[in-house]
Scaffold this active site. Structure first.
Site: not given
Length: 311
Positions: A36, A38, A190, A192, A216, A221, A223
């Protein structure tokens, strides 16, 4: 006290490399998974020991956070004398403030849970925000991989290079890289639109004919990096661009966004496991020596000094 390394399943290769740097091996631990979903971790051989549990909380974040909590509790119940959670990538660090009524502050919730589960100290690498230290109930050692990445960048940087912050939040980080590389800094402003959609508006700084090095703390993602690279090339930066970030999550369409000839090199650390078959132009810089050095100093109750983020 004897030093012991416990490896979670999130990045076992890094845990083994850290242990090797300390001339030891991770202790025996097993994470059983029930049908399950766990988790039931079991840890042996830590009674009376100074334990360092290595477990980044990258994707799938929730499963790795839960495993970390259970491993911490297992170490405590197994009689560890001192327990430090070594979390190279700290998931939920972006949830450090409320944007609207009724929103949870995920960073605070996870920090409290780690302390409640048994962590007596937290070691992280380049967290998304230094506010983590302020909200955490236990001491936080915030290490930085910037010198490691800057050393690799120095081999690629031309004399006309410029370090670029892809948004306002990365300005201080870019300044740290620039100081180590003796280079100027530019900034992308930028906007967002959604969690995956970003528009780069204005570039502050002269990049014409220069090699752009975009830095960074993390790439999720892709972007933000994609928008920054497009703006830099439109404004006259010399292609291709070099990108560096401590944490490479590369979720959703990141590989598609960042692949191709626009990016010459994409430098990340091994804070999260990377796909060796990825089409991205990856160069992996190991954080194992940094973490091993920090753990050795903490075990000897020595200051970390030059290993920490200085803001």
């Amino acid at each position: 006290m004897t030093l012991r390394i416990v490896a979670g399943t999130a990045n076992q290769a890094l845990a083994r490399a850290v242990a090797a740097g300390l001339y030891t091996e991770p202790v025996s631990s097993v994470v059983e998974r029930f049908p399950d979903s766990e988790l039931r971790p079991v840890v042996d051989g830590v009674r009376g020991a100074d334990v360092y549990l290595v477990q980044p909380t990258g994707p799938p974040v929730n499963e790795h956070v839960m495993e970390l909590l259970l491993l911490l509790d297992g170490c405590r119940r197994a009689g560890a004398a001192r327990i430090t959670a070594v979390v190279p990538y700290f998931g939920y660090a972006r949830q450090d403030r409320r944007g609207r009524a009724g929103e949870a502050i995920g960073m605070r919730v996870v920090a409290d849970a780690l302390a409640s589960a048994g962590a007596q100290r937290l070691v992280v690498v380049d967290p998304h925000t230094v506010a983590l230290e302020a909200v955490c109930a236990v001491p936080v050692e915030m290490l930085t991989a910037v010198p490691v990445l800057a050393g690799a960048l120095a081999e690629r940087a031309r004399g006309d290079a410029i370090v670029v912050a892809p948004d306002l939040g990365a300005v201080k980080l870019a300044e740290r890289y620039a100081a180590l590389l003796s280079l100027p800094v530019a900034l992308v402003r930028k906007t967002r639109l959604t969690g995956t959609s970003v528009v780069a508006g204005k570039l502050v700084g002269d990049v014409v004919g220069r090699q752009a090095i975009v830095v960074d703390d993390m790439i999720s993602t892709g972007g933000t990096i994609e928008a920054a690279v497009e703006l830099l090339l439109e404004d006259g930066a010399a292609p291709p661009v070099v990108v560096a970030a401590t944490h490479g999550l590369f979720v959703e369409a990141a590989a598609k966004r960042l692949g191709g000839s626009r990016i010459q090199s994409l430098l990340v650390t091994d804070s999260l496991p990377q796909d060796a078959s990825s089409a991205l132009p990856l160069q992996i810089c190991s954080t194992a020596p940094l973490l091993a050095d920090a753990i050795a100093r903490l075990h000897r109750d020595e200051p970390l000094g030059d290993l920490l983020i200085h803001t």
